[in-house]
Structures are given as C-alpha cells and as structure tokens.
Design an enzyme around this catalytic site. Structure first.
Site, short mmCIF file in Angstrom:
data_model
loop_
_atom_site.label_atom_id
_atom_site.label_comp_id
_atom_site.label_asym_id
_atom_site.label_seq_id
_atom_site.Cartn_x
_atom_site.Cartn_y
_atom_site.Cartn_z
N PHE A 362 0.83 -1.20 0.00
CA PHE A 362 0.00 0.00 0.00
C PHE A 362 0.86 1.25 0.00
CE2 PHE A 362 -2.60 -3.23 2.07
CZ PHE A 362 -3.84 -3.05 1.47
N ASP A 363 0.45 2.24 -0.77
CA ASP A 363 0.95 3.60 -0.56
C ASP A 363 0.27 4.11 0.71
OD1 ASP A 363 2.13 6.19 -1.16
OD2 ASP A 363 0.08 6.78 -1.67
#
Length: 679
Positions: A362-363
């Site tokens: 995930f960012d």
C-alpha cells in the site's frame, strides 16, 4: 487498430470465437461486422449497430414460438384427433422446419466459408431426424436448442448490454450558453472543451466538466458505485452520466466523448469482457479438433449399432455449450457486480489473478490515510517568523497539487497572507518545488533535496517532529525553517487489513515518501508487516520487485503519484480513479472511490468467481461426456438429449448469476437509514 490473434478457428453455437484473427470491427463472438454472412447461431447480428442485433434475437424468439406451437399442435392432434394423422404430420413438419431453419442456415454458411464448427453437430442431428421422417423429434430437438441459443445470446452479450445501459445515462442534448448569455439546445456530441452549459435538477451531465456557478447534490452511483449523493459547489468536477439532483448549475466542459470518465468506463468494460481467461484460451485452442472427433465417433456409433436415434442423441449432447459458457457467464456476472461497486477491471485475466494475490503493498498518503494533510507546526529558524515562513512556502506551493501544498495554501488563505508573485516554478517529483519570488529563489521540499542544493539542514528534534510529515523552506542560501503536517488514518484501513488476512493474504506492506517516524506510527497502528519510508517513485518500484520474488503482489495507490509502482505489481489497484486518466491507464483495476472496503470485496469476488467457474466446468464436462457415453450405449433418446442440453445451460447461467449480487451489502450500507428501511 489493435489485433487479437488466436491459433485455431471455429465458432461454437453460443457465438464465441475460437481463433479468428480480428480487430475492433469484430464483436466478442469473433464475426466481422458488415458482411452478409456474419450471423452466428448465437443470434448476434454483426451487420449494423443500433438495435439490429436485438431484432435478430427477437426474430429467433418468434421462430421458437411459431415452431413450438406447430410442434405442440401435432402432439395434440395425435392425442385428440388420431384420424387426422396427415394434419399432425404436416404440423410437425412445418414446426420442425421453422425451428431448424436458422440453425441449418448458419451451419450451411459455415460450410460455404470452408469451416466446420460446432454448429454442424446440431444441424446434422436435426437433419438426421428429418430424414427418418420423425418430424416431432426433429421439432423438439430444434425447439430446445433454439431456446438454449436465445439464453446464450442474452448471456454472451453482457458487454454490449452494459454499454447500452451506460449510453442511456448520457443525454443526447445539452443547454449551451453562448457569449451573450443566451441559452440554446445543441447536440451533446457537438460540445467542445471550454463550452459553458446549464444543467437543471433531474438532468444528467452529458460531459465531464467543472462547475462555474451554482451548487447542487449529484448522484455519482453510475461511476463510483456510491449510493449516497455528494455535494458539489463551484470549482468542483462533475462527470458524464451522473445525475444533478437539486440545484441548477453552470458547467465548463473539460472532457467530451470518449475522453470523459464515462467514456473510459465504457472502454474498460468492453476491454474486460472481450478479453479471455486461460481456461477459455485452452477451449479455443482445441475447439478446431473437437467437431471432427465427434463426427468420427458418431459414425463409429452408427456403424456398430445401426441405431440412428443413438447417433442423433449423441450429436445433440456433444454440442458443448455448457462447457463453453462455464467461464464467460461467470465472468460477465463478476464484471457486472464489480462495475456496480465502482470497481473497473481492465482484463478478466486480472480477476483470476486477484484470486491468487498473497501480498499487498500500500501507498500511505491518500490510500491508508485520508490524504488531507493539515499544518500542525510552523518552526522558523532564528529571526524568522511563522508568517514569513508560511508566506514564502505558500507563494511557491500554490502552483502545485501535492497534498502538502494544498495544506500550506489552505492555512495561508485562513491567515489572509498576501503572497508574492512567482516565476520559474519547477517541481521535482517526490522531492520538492522551487520558484523565484522578488528576485530570491524559494524552495520547499525534503531535507535530502535541500542538502543536494547546498543548504545546511539540521535534523529536527525527533520528539518535536514525531508523527509529523516535515518539509523545509529556504530562500536563496538561507534556511527559513520547517513545516509539520499530520494525516489521519482512514477508518476502514484496519478493517480492510483484517478482511484481507481472512481472505488468505499473508503479507501487507506500506511504502511512503514520508519520514521514518510518520511511517512507523501508521504501520504500528495498522499492524503492517513491513514498511519503507522516504521512498522515491523508483524506490517504491524496487520494493515491489523484491516482494514479487516470494509473492503474487497487488499494489494499491492513488494512481497519480504511484503510477510506476502500480505498473510494477502483478496487480495494480488505483484508488479514487474517478476523472483520472493516469489512474485508469496505469492500473489493472481502477476503483472509482476511496472506499477501502472495495479492495477486500474485489478479492472476495475474484475467489468466489473462480469457485463458480470451476463448478460450471465440472458440471458442463460431466453433462457432455456423461451424456455422450449414455448416447453411445443407447440409454439416451434424442428428445431427452435436447431437454438435458437446455437444462444444463440454464444451470450454468443461474449458477453464474449468483455472482451478480456480490457486494450488495456495501451499497446498502451506504444508503441513508430511511432508504434502508424502504429497501
């Protein structure tokens, strides 16, 4: 014009292409548009658009009704008026002829083109019954096969029906406001970027645009899948196909035609449903050998048994529509369910891939967190006031769309600061921005970038900056200080990670350009397995490549700053992609909202669709090969073969249809309480 090339040729009775080299002038069944012989047994007409294919399908319904009535009439005459044997035979003959005509015509056209497809199996079975003068049997076989074809037509045309529904969302006309302020009605297709149009309550937006004046509530469910309407004011974007609910607004056109968000969605639906899963590609590869093999076995059966009924039953049961439909019906249902939730899948192979995902990367900003940063601290160096620090930073940052820039500009507006004119603005992606104000070079960015530009940047007090994102501000060679920001974790983030682990995801990681302290705090709250801070775009790509060595990886980001990482993952999922061409182009899957629950639902839907596909394939193969064996040994009559053939198709279709309502609880949860009670 791109081309898709397959190894073998052959179209099955449901209209699927088994090998034609075709381009975008072809529909999903592989037949060319614009040729007289371009009608397949599935009922698709490819000669024209605008409802001709639907008319062809309705024509098949007419054939089935008329032929079915005549065939049924022959049985009634035999039962009630046995002396009318000739009339009964004639009724059966005409009924069988009417029912068999569209099937036989298609088979003959195949032969004229020098191709032997599965259509010929059906036609031979009907002709064999007619040759035996068993007109009632021929009529019943043709009737049930024609009913099957009609069912398959409605099932196999999922993409076309989806597009038709989307087209209905966009009005054909628009109210254009000219330079004098006069309003006139024009065709929506004649609108140009920069035109000003008026949208009244209850009307749909014909194009993408930005509200110039007025405010309203807009229903964006057609794009995002969200049931709750959103408030729109001047300066905010609106999208084609969404509905203006409450107020009249004037809109400046920003995108038209296929460039609109709805246009991109149409393209993605067509792209997804025209693509093929590995199972379908295997069926396509060997379809060219199937019909000759079946014909050879049918001849051997007749040679040893001399029982034409067994041969007819064998030919009917051997048409593998149930097997061929096993995957497409499930895929159409899954893609429809995903689209309803605002999840747009570019290629159906990505749906299969999603079922095998074992790791997520995930960012942080805008994905696991809200992405709406706010300034929480202004720390100037000696002799520098907070106002001076903020003024210098805001003057440069107002040309950037980065979340930190938006937070700085918002605070400057609240403080009513007068900003300087800036020239020579430049933004170094992932590092900072610079520009010239009053003859001085102002920079706002990370510590490392400042040091690269010759500035002496001390480390800020770790306790003072803990949990904050920090950017530094300089003027010429002087460091003015630093600005601290905080972002809030999304309320669904913890639930998402728990759901993913329940769905079999073994590893969840986070990458961010933020400081170590910020990343550590977020990772700790969400129980992230691993995180990496201070990432540049290329660093994120490197991290993803390392994870791919041991896992099938899905990368989740906002689709703008994370495009390289999204492309690097096995599966790229762009969050909040509404209106973003970069998001749609860079990711395998585009989520039109920032609702993290859609990610877990995507994985659940992918796994569920694979289960349904496997069930369909097992049942389809059991039906075909089991029925063939029963026919060879004389335990299957032609009429029962036709009935079971139609029944198996219905079982496949209804089993796949279970996927359509997947995720319905999400859209229900979005509704206001009053609507839930009504529902």
């Amino acid at each position: 014009m791109s081309e898709h090339i397959h190894n073998h040729s052959g179209d099955c009775c449901c209209g699927h292409d088994h090998g034609h080299k075709h381009d975008h002038d072809h529909c999903n069944c592989g037949h060319e548009h614009g040729k007289e012989d371009s009608t397949c047994i599935c009922g698709h007409d490819h000669k024209a658009e605008g409802g001709v294919g639907h008319d062809r399908s309705m024509g098949r319904v007419f054939f089935a009704l008329v032929g079915g009535i005549l065939t049924a009439n022959s049985f009634i005459l035999n039962a009630w008026l046995p002396e009318q044997e000739f009339a009964a035979n004639m009724s059966a003959l005409f009924g069988a002829f009417i029912l068999a005509l569209p099937i036989i015509i298609t088979a003959v056209k195949d032969l004229v083109r020098g191709k032997v497809y599965m259509n010929e199996l059906v036609a031979l079975a009907i002709l064999a019954a007619l040759v035996k003068a068993d007109f009632q049997t021929a009529g019943i076989i043709a009737f049930f096969l024609l009913v099957t074809i009609i069912i398959e037509t409605r099932t196999a045309s999922g993409a076309q029906r989806s597009i038709e529904e989307l087209i209905k969302l966009t009005p054909n006309t628009a109210n254009l406001i000219d330079e004098k302020g006069n309003e006139r009605e024009v065709a929506a297709q004649d609108l140009k970027v920069g035109d000003r149009i008026r949208i009244r309550p209850g009307e749909n937006f014909p194009v993408d645009g930005r509200i110039a004046s007025g405010e309203s509530t807009v229903n964006q469910a057609s794009i995002t899948g969200e049931s709750v309407p959103v408030e729109k004011v001047a300066g905010e974007d609106v999208f084609a196909g969404t509905q203006n609910l409450t107020g009249a607004v004037e809109v400046i056109v920003t995108k038209v035609g296929g460039d609109t968000t709805l246009g991109k969605v149409k393209e993605m639906i067509m792209q997804a449903e025209a693509s093929r899963t590995p199972v379908v590609r295997i069926i396509d590869r060997y379809a060219g050998y199937y019909t000759p093999t079946v014909l050879m076995i049918a001849w051997i059966t007749w040679w040893f048994s001399r029982d034409m009924n067994s041969v007819i039953a064998f030919l009917v049961i051997a048409c593998p529509c149930a097997v061929v439909l096993a995957t497409p019906t499930a895929v159409v249902a899954a893609v429809a369910a995903a689209a309803r939730l605002g999840i747009f899948i570019k290629n159906i192979s990505h749906l299969e891939l999603a079922s095998r995902i074992s790791a997520f990367v995930f960012d942080k900003t805008g994905t696991l967190t809200d992405g709406l940063l706010s300034v929480v601290k202004l720390q100037g160096t000696e002799g520098v006031s907070p106002a001076e620090l903020l003024s210098c930073a805001a003057s440069v940052e107002r040309f950037s769309n980065h979340p930190t820039a938006l937070a700085i500009i918002k605070l400057a507006e609240e403080a009513e600061l007068e900003l300087d004119e800036v020239t020579g603005f430049a933004e170094v992606h992932g590092r900072g921005v610079s520009g010239t104000a009053n003859g001085s070079i102002c920079r706002v960015g990370r510590a490392n970038w400042m040091r690269e530009n010759g500035l002496n940047v001390p480390e800020s007090d770790p306790e003072e900056a803990a949990g904050m994102s920090v950017v530094y501000v300089s003027k010429d060679d002087k460091l003015l200080g630093w600005i601290g920001f905080r972002d809030k974790i999304r309320k669904e983030s913890q639930v998402l990670l728990s759901d993913l682990r329940r769905l079999g995801v073994r590893y969840c990681a986070m990458v961010t350009g933020d400081r170590q302290s910020v990343a550590e705090e977020v990772a700790g709250q969400l129980n992230i397995d691993e995180f990496k801070s201070g990432c540049l775009p290329e660093t994120k790509v490197e991290f993803v490549e390392n994870v791919k060595r041991d896992h099938t990886v899905a990368v989740v980001g906002d689709g703008v700053n994370d495009a390289p990482a999204l492309a690097a993952g096995d599966l790229g999922i762009a969050m909040g992609a509404i209106g973003s061409d970069i998001a749609i182009n860079s990711a395998s899957v585009a989520l039109m909202t920032n609702d993290l629950r859609r990610i877990a639902m995507l994985i659940f839907l992918a796994k569920k669709s694979q289960v349904v596909i496997n069930q369909n394939l097992v049942f389809g193969m059991l039906f075909v090969f089991g029925g063939m064996i029963l026919s060879i040994v004389g335990l299957m009559t032609p009429i029962w073969a036709a009935v079971i053939h139609a029944g198996s198709t219905l079982v496949i279709v209804f089993n796949s249809a279970r996927l359509v309502r997947t995720g319905e609880e999400l859209t229900l949860a979005d509704k206001p309480d009053s609507e839930k009670q009504v529902s």
